[in-house]
Write a protein that holds these residues in place. Structure first.
Motif, short mmCIF file in Angstrom:
data_model
loop_
_atom_site.label_atom_id
_atom_site.label_comp_id
_atom_site.label_asym_id
_atom_site.label_seq_id
_atom_site.Cartn_x
_atom_site.Cartn_y
_atom_site.Cartn_z
N VAL A 96 4.52 -4.58 -2.96
CA VAL A 96 3.30 -3.83 -2.67
C VAL A 96 2.79 -3.16 -3.94
CG1 VAL A 96 2.34 -1.84 -1.44
CG2 VAL A 96 3.84 -3.45 -0.24
N LEU A 97 3.69 -2.52 -4.67
CA LEU A 97 3.30 -1.89 -5.94
C LEU A 97 2.78 -2.92 -6.92
CD1 LEU A 97 6.30 0.58 -6.39
CD2 LEU A 97 3.96 1.19 -5.78
N GLY A 98 3.38 -4.09 -6.91
CA GLY A 98 2.99 -5.15 -7.83
C GLY A 98 1.58 -5.65 -7.62
N LYS A 99 1.02 -5.40 -6.44
CA LYS A 99 -0.34 -5.86 -6.14
C LYS A 99 -1.41 -4.83 -6.48
CE LYS A 99 1.29 -8.85 -2.38
NZ LYS A 99 1.27 -9.09 -0.91
N LEU A 100 -0.99 -3.65 -6.92
CA LEU A 100 -1.96 -2.60 -7.28
C LEU A 100 -2.57 -2.93 -8.64
CD1 LEU A 100 0.05 0.60 -6.21
CD2 LEU A 100 -1.75 -0.61 -4.93
#
Length: 293
Positions: free
Chosen positions: A178-182
């Motif tokens: 999820v963080l990687g998609k920010l």
């Protein structure tokens, strides 16, 4: 860095005050990797509702029930809020969520720290997902400490979020994705007990704009970067008690600095050094042994 915990009941009211910082951090030993620091903050001033020019309030302690937070919700110029709550104060936490919702159009920075008698506990009962419809859409910086219910689901909608710091969150691999998609994320700090697995993988096409990665604590022992991962990462700092492997430095197209702090097999450092030397950017490698060694 003062030990003041509360203002006098009839404290001075400063209606023009814009910035109020408080907090006292104590490290039990010089080895901050192995020891958890203790953190204290000041109680919210009694007349905070009259300080309508307040822009920064960080960090303040919420008393049981969080009644004083109601006044904080009226500070519509507030752009930075840092709050410390005890892990048994569910009402205080719910009050905080309500206040964050009221400040959703002005908050740019938010820090929520849940404190418990045992540094290893944290709270599974606190959940930030319930404020899904009133989350702070303009948030640029987010710090979460001591909440183990996972990332708030609205984080994926924070398109201006550039800085994230996590501590004692026990995240799973899915949360890292999820963080990687920010796409706006530039700075990521994974501190003590932020991630439950021992191996951390940064996957292809994730963390597209990340510039700085900081990892600290004994939990993560292996880090790997897939090809195409974090293409703009320039600097990485890893503080550890034990390192098993660091793989994929050659896949980091923009890496300039790598700092390793902790004791590890010199042969592993040699392998990393060879990867560094083969990199076209000629990045720097700094190794700092653990304190006292």
């Amino acid at each position: 860095q003062t030990k003041i915990s509360v203002f006098p009941r009839k404290s001075l009211v400063l209606p023009m005050l814009k910035h109020l910082f408080s907090g006292h951090t104590v490290y039990p030993s010089e080895d901050v990797i192995r020891q958890q620091e203790s953190f204290s903050a000041i109680h919210i001033p009694h007349q905070i509702r009259r300080m309508t020019n307040m822009e920064i309030l960080s960090h303040v302690k919420v008393s049981h029930g969080g009644m004083e937070l109601i006044a904080v919700g009226q500070l519509l110029k507030l752009r930075k809020l840092g709050v410390v709550i005890h892990d048994t104060d569910k009402d205080g936490f719910d009050s905080l969520l309500h206040v964050i919702g009221k400040l959703n159009k002005c908050l740019r920075s938010l820090s929520v720290q849940i404190r418990s008698p045992s540094a290893a506990d944290g709270s599974n009962g606190f959940d930030m997902s319930m404020m899904y419809s009133t989350y702070p859409r303009l948030l640029e910086s987010l710090t979460i400490c001591g909440i183990k219910s996972g990332l708030p689901p609205w984080i994926e909608h924070l398109h201006q979020l550039t800085k994230v710091t996590l501590h004692d969150t026990s995240l799973t691999e899915s949360a890292i994705h999820v963080l990687g998609k920010l796409v706006g994320l530039r700075y990521l700090r994974l501190r003590h007990r932020s991630y439950v697995r021992g191996d951390l993988t940064i996957s292809t096409r994730e963390f597209k704009n990340l510039r700085f990665l900081f990892i600290e604590g004994p939990d993560i022992v292996s880090i790997s970067f897939d090809e195409g991962a974090a293409p703009r990462l320039e600097r990485m700092v890893w503080r550890f008690t034990r390192m098993v492997s660091l793989v994929g430095i050659g896949h980091l197209l923009s890496i300039r600095e790598l700092e390793l702090e902790g004791d590890c097999d010199l042969e592993k450092i040699g392998v990393i050094l060879r990867d560094i030397k083969a990199h076209p950017n000629d990045p720097s490698l700094k190794h700092i042994p653990a304190a006292g060694n």
